[in-house]
Design an enzyme around this catalytic site. Sequence first.
Site, PDB file in Angstrom:
ATOM      1  N   SER A 147       0.832  -1.199   0.000  1.00 11.35           N
ATOM      2  CA  SER A 147       0.000   0.000   0.000  1.00 11.35           C
ATOM      3  C   SER A 147       0.865   1.247   0.000  1.00 11.35           C
ATOM      4  O   SER A 147       1.967   1.247   0.576  1.00 11.35           O
ATOM      5  CB  SER A 147      -0.857  -0.056   1.273  1.00 11.35           C
ATOM      6  OG  SER A 147      -1.238   1.221   1.682  1.00 11.35           O
ATOM      7  N   TYR A 160      -0.492  -1.369  10.339  1.00  9.74           N
ATOM      8  CA  TYR A 160      -0.797  -1.842   8.971  1.00  9.74           C
ATOM      9  C   TYR A 160       0.281  -1.350   8.006  1.00  9.74           C
ATOM     10  O   TYR A 160       0.851  -2.131   7.224  1.00  9.74           O
ATOM     11  CB  TYR A 160      -2.181  -1.316   8.563  1.00  9.74           C
ATOM     12  CG  TYR A 160      -2.521  -1.505   7.102  1.00  9.74           C
ATOM     13  CD1 TYR A 160      -2.975  -2.727   6.618  1.00  9.74           C
ATOM     14  CD2 TYR A 160      -2.405  -0.435   6.196  1.00  9.74           C
ATOM     15  CE1 TYR A 160      -3.285  -2.891   5.268  1.00  9.74           C
ATOM     16  CE2 TYR A 160      -2.716  -0.597   4.849  1.00  9.74           C
ATOM     17  CZ  TYR A 160      -3.160  -1.824   4.396  1.00  9.74           C
ATOM     18  OH  TYR A 160      -3.464  -1.979   3.061  1.00  9.74           O
TER      19      TYR A 160
HETATM   20  N1  LIG Z   1      -8.633  -1.630  -0.860  1.00 10.63           N
HETATM   21  C1  LIG Z   1      -7.705  -0.700  -0.815  1.00 10.63           C
HETATM   22  O1  LIG Z   1      -7.996   0.506  -0.823  1.00 10.63           O
HETATM   23  C2  LIG Z   1      -6.255  -1.084  -0.735  1.00 10.63           C
HETATM   24  C3  LIG Z   1      -5.285  -0.065  -0.805  1.00 10.63           C
HETATM   25  C4  LIG Z   1      -3.937  -0.419  -0.754  1.00 10.63           C
HETATM   26  C5  LIG Z   1      -3.579  -1.740  -0.637  1.00 10.63           C
HETATM   27  N2  LIG Z   1      -4.543  -2.701  -0.564  1.00 10.63           N
HETATM   28  C6  LIG Z   1      -4.114  -4.077  -0.381  1.00 10.63           C
HETATM   29  O2  LIG Z   1      -4.781  -4.898  -1.314  1.00 10.63           O
HETATM   30  C7  LIG Z   1      -5.061  -6.164  -0.731  1.00 10.63           C
HETATM   31  C8  LIG Z   1      -6.545  -6.503  -0.849  1.00 10.63           C
HETATM   32  O3  LIG Z   1      -7.302  -5.422  -0.409  1.00 10.63           O
HETATM   33  P1  LIG Z   1      -8.720  -5.465   0.300  1.00 10.63           P
HETATM   34  O4  LIG Z   1      -8.531  -5.821   1.735  1.00 10.63           O
HETATM   35  O5  LIG Z   1      -9.387  -4.184   0.005  1.00 10.63           O
HETATM   36  O6  LIG Z   1      -9.444  -6.642  -0.203  1.00 10.63           O
HETATM   37  P2  LIG Z   1      -9.967  -7.668  -1.208  1.00 10.63           P
HETATM   38  O7  LIG Z   1      -8.978  -8.259  -2.075  1.00 10.63           O
HETATM   39  O8  LIG Z   1     -11.109  -7.004  -1.863  1.00 10.63           O
HETATM   40  O9  LIG Z   1     -10.440  -8.774  -0.143  1.00 10.63           O
HETATM   41  C9  LIG Z   1      -9.593  -9.312   0.831  1.00 10.63           C
HETATM   42  C10 LIG Z   1      -9.615 -10.818   0.696  1.00 10.63           C
HETATM   43  O10 LIG Z   1      -8.825 -11.407   1.707  1.00 10.63           O
HETATM   44  C11 LIG Z   1      -9.590 -12.353   2.428  1.00 10.63           C
HETATM   45  N3  LIG Z   1      -9.149 -12.331   3.809  1.00 10.63           N
HETATM   46  C12 LIG Z   1      -9.108 -11.258   4.621  1.00 10.63           C
HETATM   47  N4  LIG Z   1      -8.699 -11.642   5.842  1.00 10.63           N
HETATM   48  C13 LIG Z   1      -8.480 -12.975   5.788  1.00 10.63           C
HETATM   49  C14 LIG Z   1      -8.066 -13.937   6.728  1.00 10.63           C
HETATM   50  N5  LIG Z   1      -7.817 -13.608   7.994  1.00 10.63           N
HETATM   51  N6  LIG Z   1      -7.957 -15.219   6.341  1.00 10.63           N
HETATM   52  C15 LIG Z   1      -8.251 -15.587   5.071  1.00 10.63           C
HETATM   53  N7  LIG Z   1      -8.646 -14.708   4.130  1.00 10.63           N
HETATM   54  C16 LIG Z   1      -8.758 -13.422   4.492  1.00 10.63           C
HETATM   55  C17 LIG Z   1     -11.029 -11.908   2.256  1.00 10.63           C
HETATM   56  O11 LIG Z   1     -11.917 -13.005   2.298  1.00 10.63           O
HETATM   57  P3  LIG Z   1     -12.733 -13.546   3.553  1.00 10.63           P
HETATM   58  O12 LIG Z   1     -13.294 -12.346   4.229  1.00 10.63           O
HETATM   59  O13 LIG Z   1     -13.741 -14.445   2.933  1.00 10.63           O
HETATM   60  O14 LIG Z   1     -11.733 -14.278   4.395  1.00 10.63           O
HETATM   61  C18 LIG Z   1     -11.012 -11.372   0.848  1.00 10.63           C
HETATM   62  O15 LIG Z   1     -11.166 -12.405  -0.091  1.00 10.63           O
HETATM   63  C19 LIG Z   1      -4.583  -6.083   0.716  1.00 10.63           C
HETATM   64  O16 LIG Z   1      -3.313  -6.673   0.822  1.00 10.63           O
HETATM   65  C20 LIG Z   1      -4.499  -4.607   0.988  1.00 10.63           C
HETATM   66  O17 LIG Z   1      -3.512  -4.295   1.944  1.00 10.63           O
HETATM   67  C21 LIG Z   1      -5.863  -2.405  -0.616  1.00 10.63           C
END
Ligand SMILES: NC(=O)c1ccc[n+]([C@@H]2O[C@H](COP(=O)([O-])OP(=O)(O)OC[C@H]3O[C@@H](n4cnc5c(N)ncnc54)[C@H](OP(=O)(O)O)[C@@H]3O)[C@@H](O)[C@H]2O)c1
Length: 269
Positions: A147, A160
């Site tokens: 991020s 984080y």
């Molecule tokens: N969204 C943003 O704005 C953003 C910005 C910068 C970086 N990122 C990075 O991009 C990545 C994905 O972002 P996002 O969180 O927005 O989500 P995402 O890809 O839309 O969803 C997160 C996925 O991880 C799974 N997950 C979360 N916690 C888990 C756990 N304890 N065990 C197993 N599976 C787990 C969730 O499924 P379940 O809930 O079914 O377990 C879901 O499938 C992350 O690494 C994040 O740091 C996101």
Amino acid sequence: MADKSPFKVRYGSWGIVAGASEGIGATYAEELAARGLNLILIARRAELLQSLASKLSERYKIETKIITLDLADPNAVEQITETTKELEVGLLVYNAAFSAIGPFLERPLKDHIKEVNINAFTPLKLVYFFAEQMLARGRGGILLMSSLSAFQGSAYISTYAATKAFNIVLAEGLWEEWRQRGVDVLVCVSGAVKTPNYVASEPEQTGGLGDMTMTPDQVVGEALKALGKGPYVIPGRINRFSSFVMRHLLSRKVAVKLMGGILRGMYVK
Ligand SMILES: NC(=O)c1ccc[n+]([C@@H]2O[C@H](COP(=O)([O-])OP(=O)(O)OC[C@H]3O[C@@H](n4cnc5c(N)ncnc54)[C@H](OP(=O)(O)O)[C@@H]3O)[C@@H](O)[C@H]2O)c1
């Protein structure tokens, strides 16, 4: 006839997406399936994983397996390696993350530890395990999600951001170690993305610069295009520009204060 697309030859025959049930993770799964990889999909919600797996195997004629577990669980990696022991895993995408938003001491210590476990400890163990096999084969890929908050201290998401900085530095070091041994390592340093998780965090605004959020399709498209070309990618022109300013034109102290101001506006109600 076997699909001999370069992506599949380099990163097949199985790909893992850890955190695959929705948003960015589900988009990675779809894009990898479209490139012909069989998939191991991991997350906590079985129904979402099952319906994604069925859709992808039908649409792209690939094999899929789902693993339903919590990546914070200390035994998670053992469960994954047990399920995949007969499979040739050529690509590991670690996408799952946990973010405890708010003033540091207003979150219990266990939340900070959970961030370290899901965002740093578990991916480290998975990389260690699967990289060994990839290096032995002389081909493969590892893609970690990070991020923009990780390029400097980020108030209200300090732990984080620190775990995401770990991913950047780990990936860069491993890219250099393995780039001539056939294993591509990439960290995708993303700005805000409209995912269910992001929307659920109820951000107030993004620092007065308008809506800079990207879609999962845009982020995943840029990340997969960058795999094999260098150690990191920042998806989105505006994100590349703002991170250039933050890292190279502002002092670190000013960058930390600026990021703190943005996050205060977004999350401290
Ligand atoms: N969204 C943003 O704005 C953003 C910005 C910068 C970086 N990122 C990075 O991009 C990545 C994905 O972002 P996002 O969180 O927005 O989500 P995402 O890809 O839309 O969803 C997160 C996925 O991880 C799974 N997950 C979360 N916690 C888990 C756990 N304890 N065990 C197993 N599976 C787990 C969730 O499924 P379940 O809930 O079914 O377990 C879901 O499938 C992350 O690494 C994040 O740091 C996101």
